[in-house]
Scaffold this motif. Structure first.
Motif, PDB file in Angstrom:
ATOM      1  N   VAL A   1       0.851  -1.201   0.000  1.00  0.00           N
ATOM      2  CA  VAL A   1       0.000   0.000   0.000  1.00  0.00           C
ATOM      3  C   VAL A   1       0.883   1.246   0.000  1.00  0.00           C
ATOM      4  CG1 VAL A   1      -1.665   1.362   1.350  1.00  0.00           C
ATOM      5  CG2 VAL A   1      -2.007  -1.107   1.076  1.00  0.00           C
ATOM      6  N   ALA A   2       1.932   1.219   0.805  1.00  0.00           N
ATOM      7  CA  ALA A   2       2.842   2.376   0.856  1.00  0.00           C
ATOM      8  C   ALA A   2       3.474   2.627  -0.514  1.00  0.00           C
ATOM      9  CB  ALA A   2       3.921   2.146   1.920  1.00  0.00           C
ATOM     10  N   ASP A   3       3.844   1.545  -1.216  1.00  0.00           N
ATOM     11  CA  ASP A   3       4.404   1.701  -2.571  1.00  0.00           C
ATOM     12  C   ASP A   3       3.399   2.411  -3.478  1.00  0.00           C
ATOM     13  OD1 ASP A   3       6.788   0.389  -2.050  1.00  0.00           O
ATOM     14  OD2 ASP A   3       6.018  -1.586  -2.676  1.00  0.00           O
ATOM     15  N   LYS A   4       2.158   1.964  -3.367  1.00  0.00           N
ATOM     16  CA  LYS A   4       1.099   2.516  -4.214  1.00  0.00           C
ATOM     17  C   LYS A   4       0.899   4.008  -3.920  1.00  0.00           C
ATOM     18  CE  LYS A   4      -3.160   0.380  -5.765  1.00  0.00           C
ATOM     19  NZ  LYS A   4      -2.891  -0.595  -6.783  1.00  0.00           N
ATOM     20  N   VAL A   5       0.777   4.324  -2.633  1.00  0.00           N
ATOM     21  CA  VAL A   5       0.562   5.722  -2.241  1.00  0.00           C
ATOM     22  C   VAL A   5       1.758   6.575  -2.692  1.00  0.00           C
ATOM     23  CG1 VAL A   5       0.283   7.281  -0.261  1.00  0.00           C
ATOM     24  CG2 VAL A   5      -0.929   5.084  -0.293  1.00  0.00           C
ATOM     25  N   ALA A   6       2.950   6.033  -2.540  1.00  0.00           N
ATOM     26  CA  ALA A   6       4.160   6.777  -2.940  1.00  0.00           C
ATOM     27  C   ALA A   6       4.129   7.073  -4.446  1.00  0.00           C
ATOM     28  CB  ALA A   6       5.416   5.982  -2.569  1.00  0.00           C
ATOM     29  N   ARG A   7       3.627   6.114  -5.230  1.00  0.00           N
ATOM     30  CA  ARG A   7       3.538   6.343  -6.687  1.00  0.00           C
ATOM     31  C   ARG A   7       2.558   7.458  -7.022  1.00  0.00           C
ATOM     32  NH1 ARG A   7       3.814   0.807  -7.309  1.00  0.00           N
ATOM     33  NH2 ARG A   7       1.583   0.591  -7.754  1.00  0.00           N
ATOM     34  N   PHE A   8       1.415   7.480  -6.340  1.00  0.00           N
ATOM     35  CA  PHE A   8       0.452   8.573  -6.590  1.00  0.00           C
ATOM     36  C   PHE A   8       1.071   9.918  -6.233  1.00  0.00           C
ATOM     37  CE2 PHE A   8      -2.690   5.200  -6.805  1.00  0.00           C
ATOM     38  CZ  PHE A   8      -3.555   5.683  -7.779  1.00  0.00           C
ATOM     39  N   ARG A   9       1.843   9.923  -5.145  1.00  0.00           N
ATOM     40  CA  ARG A   9       2.512  11.165  -4.735  1.00  0.00           C
ATOM     41  C   ARG A   9       3.524  11.597  -5.796  1.00  0.00           C
ATOM     42  NH1 ARG A   9       3.267  14.246  -0.175  1.00  0.00           N
ATOM     43  NH2 ARG A   9       5.025  14.469  -1.511  1.00  0.00           N
ATOM     44  N   ALA A  10       4.292  10.610  -6.286  1.00  0.00           N
ATOM     45  CA  ALA A  10       5.314  10.914  -7.291  1.00  0.00           C
ATOM     46  C   ALA A  10       4.662  11.464  -8.567  1.00  0.00           C
ATOM     47  CB  ALA A  10       6.131   9.658  -7.603  1.00  0.00           C
ATOM     48  N   ASP A  11       3.427  11.031  -8.838  1.00  0.00           N
ATOM     49  CA  ASP A  11       2.709  11.551 -10.011  1.00  0.00           C
ATOM     50  C   ASP A  11       2.131  12.943  -9.758  1.00  0.00           C
ATOM     51  OD1 ASP A  11       3.245   9.270 -11.407  1.00  0.00           O
ATOM     52  OD2 ASP A  11       1.288   8.335 -11.046  1.00  0.00           O
ATOM     53  N   GLY A  12       2.327  13.472  -8.553  1.00  0.00           N
ATOM     54  CA  GLY A  12       1.903  14.846  -8.275  1.00  0.00           C
ATOM     55  C   GLY A  12       0.571  14.991  -7.558  1.00  0.00           C
TER      56      GLY A  12
ATOM     57  N   GLN B   1      10.659   7.755   2.175  1.00  0.00           N
ATOM     58  CA  GLN B   1      10.906   9.220   2.121  1.00  0.00           C
ATOM     59  C   GLN B   1       9.655  10.018   1.814  1.00  0.00           C
ATOM     60  OE1 GLN B   1      13.951   9.394   3.123  1.00  0.00           O
ATOM     61  NE2 GLN B   1      14.481   7.338   2.434  1.00  0.00           N
ATOM     62  N   VAL B   2       8.480   9.451   2.100  1.00  0.00           N
ATOM     63  CA  VAL B   2       7.244  10.217   1.890  1.00  0.00           C
ATOM     64  C   VAL B   2       6.808  10.794   3.238  1.00  0.00           C
ATOM     65  CG1 VAL B   2       4.810  10.101   1.202  1.00  0.00           C
ATOM     66  CG2 VAL B   2       6.520   8.707  -0.003  1.00  0.00           C
ATOM     67  N   PRO B   3       6.726  12.126   3.360  1.00  0.00           N
ATOM     68  CA  PRO B   3       6.271  12.690   4.629  1.00  0.00           C
ATOM     69  C   PRO B   3       4.816  12.293   4.884  1.00  0.00           C
ATOM     70  CG  PRO B   3       6.756  14.437   3.030  1.00  0.00           C
ATOM     71  CD  PRO B   3       7.008  13.143   2.340  1.00  0.00           C
ATOM     72  N   ALA B   4       4.534  11.800   6.081  1.00  0.00           N
ATOM     73  CA  ALA B   4       3.174  11.317   6.370  1.00  0.00           C
ATOM     74  C   ALA B   4       2.887  11.462   7.850  1.00  0.00           C
ATOM     75  CB  ALA B   4       3.056   9.845   5.964  1.00  0.00           C
ATOM     76  N   ARG B   5       1.609  11.577   8.182  1.00  0.00           N
ATOM     77  CA  ARG B   5       1.190  11.625   9.580  1.00  0.00           C
ATOM     78  C   ARG B   5      -0.067  10.808   9.783  1.00  0.00           C
ATOM     79  NH1 ARG B   5       1.721  17.626  12.158  1.00  0.00           N
ATOM     80  NH2 ARG B   5       3.936  17.432  12.642  1.00  0.00           N
ATOM     81  N   SER B   6      -0.085  10.026  10.849  1.00  0.00           N
ATOM     82  CA  SER B   6      -1.286   9.242  11.150  1.00  0.00           C
ATOM     83  C   SER B   6      -2.139   9.966  12.189  1.00  0.00           C
ATOM     84  CB  SER B   6      -0.875   7.871  11.689  1.00  0.00           C
ATOM     85  OG  SER B   6      -0.105   8.021  12.868  1.00  0.00           O
TER      86      SER B   6
END
Ligand code: ASP
Ligand code: MG
Length: 411
Positions: A22-33, A89-94
């Protein structure tokens, strides 16, 4: 660039490896802007485990304490997903529900969301963070933790998407979308690209249990575009929206729904006088038994037959009530039949296309399926048939309305 609210269900975060995916997936969406707000469920099985734990101490725990306990499942997955994002390296907060201030009423274990203050989350988003929010939970005005009912993380996601005016609310689950019918019955069932909220509500209430119904209602009310997609495979999923295709080529019927959980009660030889329907159905309604399809025959010799269906789990209660009414009304006999099923064709297109009913009845007659009862609404025609014919009926209707995919089930 869009603001997306993504919800990942229990199986999608069922173990550390899956949380990493899931983290990989979210990171990809972030990388796409894109900006991403993530809502997570508890690891699959965790909510049940916690409920069992409670019952091992006290069979009827107070709902407030139950909420305190079961809300912990989602808190675990939010923190783990945040950690997995940091590792990338994706800034995140729970956040848990009370930190976001997902304000609910006080109805523990089935609370309703009243308000969400989007400001706090927006500040995080503006600073480039992914926000990870615990699904299924909120806080009442006195600060007590509440939960939203089983499957409630879907509703959390839709509510957050509405509060943040997100571009889309994406529900990642273990199926890749909503199908024209159950692929276990009709192997040529096809994933729908797009359906309306109204169609989704009709399809979901009968078998295609992909989404919590309340979440669909909520999304419809606030016009939040909702997409159901697979966590495990790439693909566009099914988009659930407000728009009805104006396109004349658009299919009239979105899908074939069915329900095996029905039972039929018939009161034979009821005096055909005003008030009879009320005398039969009044006590049934007072017992909180939901009546689905109703049929009254034309009277003969001042008598008529009155038939209706209820869910199978209510059959015994309904029967007990009716035995009493039959005696009171001076009716001839009560008959019950639980070997029935309901099959429905669903589609907003039938508003502008005539003859859907005739096509449906023709298809059923060609395969020799007898129709016992019929009910219609603006976007649905349902028939009650003998349960043994359910699969045959579903398949013949699927073909008659041209719903099959070219290459069978699309993966
Ligand atoms: N964990 C909760 C449940 O199992 C909420 C959810 O998954 O949506 O019902
Ligand atoms: Mg769920």
């Amino acid at each position: 660039m869009a603001l997306l609210v993504q919800k990942y269900g229990g199986t999608s975060v069922g173990c550390p490896e899956r949380i990493e995916r899931v983290a990989d997936k979210v990171a990809r969406f972030r990388a796409d802007g894109h900006d991403v707000v993530v809502v997570v469920s508890a690891m699959s099985g965790e909510t049940n485990r916690l409920l069992d734990l409670a019952r091992s101490i006290e069979p009827h725990p107070q709902p407030r304490e139950l909420d305190m306990l079961v809300s912990t499942g989602e808190q675990v997955t939010t923190a783990l997903l945040s950690m997995a994002l940091h590792k990338r390296q994706v800034p995140a907060r729970s956040y848990n529900g009370s930190q976001v201030r997902i304000l609910t009423d006080t109805a523990h274990t089935k609370a309703r969301i009243q308000h969400i203050d989007g400001h706090k989350l927006r500040a995080d988003i503006d600073q480039g963070r992914v926000v990870v929010v615990a699904g299924f939970q909120g806080v009442d005005p006195d600060g007590n933790i509440t939960t939203l009912g089983r499957g409630g993380s879907d509703t959390t996601a839709v509510a957050l998407a509405a509060a943040l005016s997100a571009d889309e609310c994406q529900i990642y689950t273990d199926v890749d979308g909503v199908y024209t019918t159950d692929p276990r019955i009709e192997s040529s069932a096809r994933r729908l690209e797009k359906i309306t909220f109204e169609e989704m509500l009709e399809l979901a209430s009968m078998g295609s249990k992909v989404l919590q119904l309340r979440a669909v209602e909520f999304a419809g009310k606030y016009a939040v575009p909702l997409r159901v997609l697979s966590s495990f495979e790439e693909g566009p999923g099914t988009l659930i929206t407000m728009d009805e295709d104006a396109d004349m080529e658009a299919p009239t019927i979105a899908g074939i729904a069915f329900n095996r959980d029905e039972a039929k009660l018939t009161v034979l030889g009821v005096p055909d006088t005003p008030g009879v329907a009320y005398e039969i159905l009044g006590p049934v309604g007072e017992a909180n038994i939901e009546v689905d399809v109703i049929l009254q025959n034309t009277g003969e010799d001042g008598h008529t037959d009155f038939t209706f269906t209820v869910s199978r789990s209510d059959l015994n209660d309904a029967r007990a009530i009716l035995e009493h009414s039959v005696a009171q009304l001076g009716a001839k006999e009560l008959r019950v039949d639980s070997k029935i099923a309901k099959v429905s064709v669903v589609g907003v297109g039938m508003r502008s296309h005539a003859n859907v009913a005739a096509r449906m009845f023709k298809a059923l007659s060609e395969v020799g399926v007898n129709i016992q009862m019929i009910s219609t609404s603006e976007i649905k025609i349902s028939v009650i048939i003998e349960e043994n014919y359910l699969e045959l009926a579903v398949r013949s209707l699927h073909t008659a309305f041209g719903l099959e995919g070219d290459a069978g089930v699309q993966q």
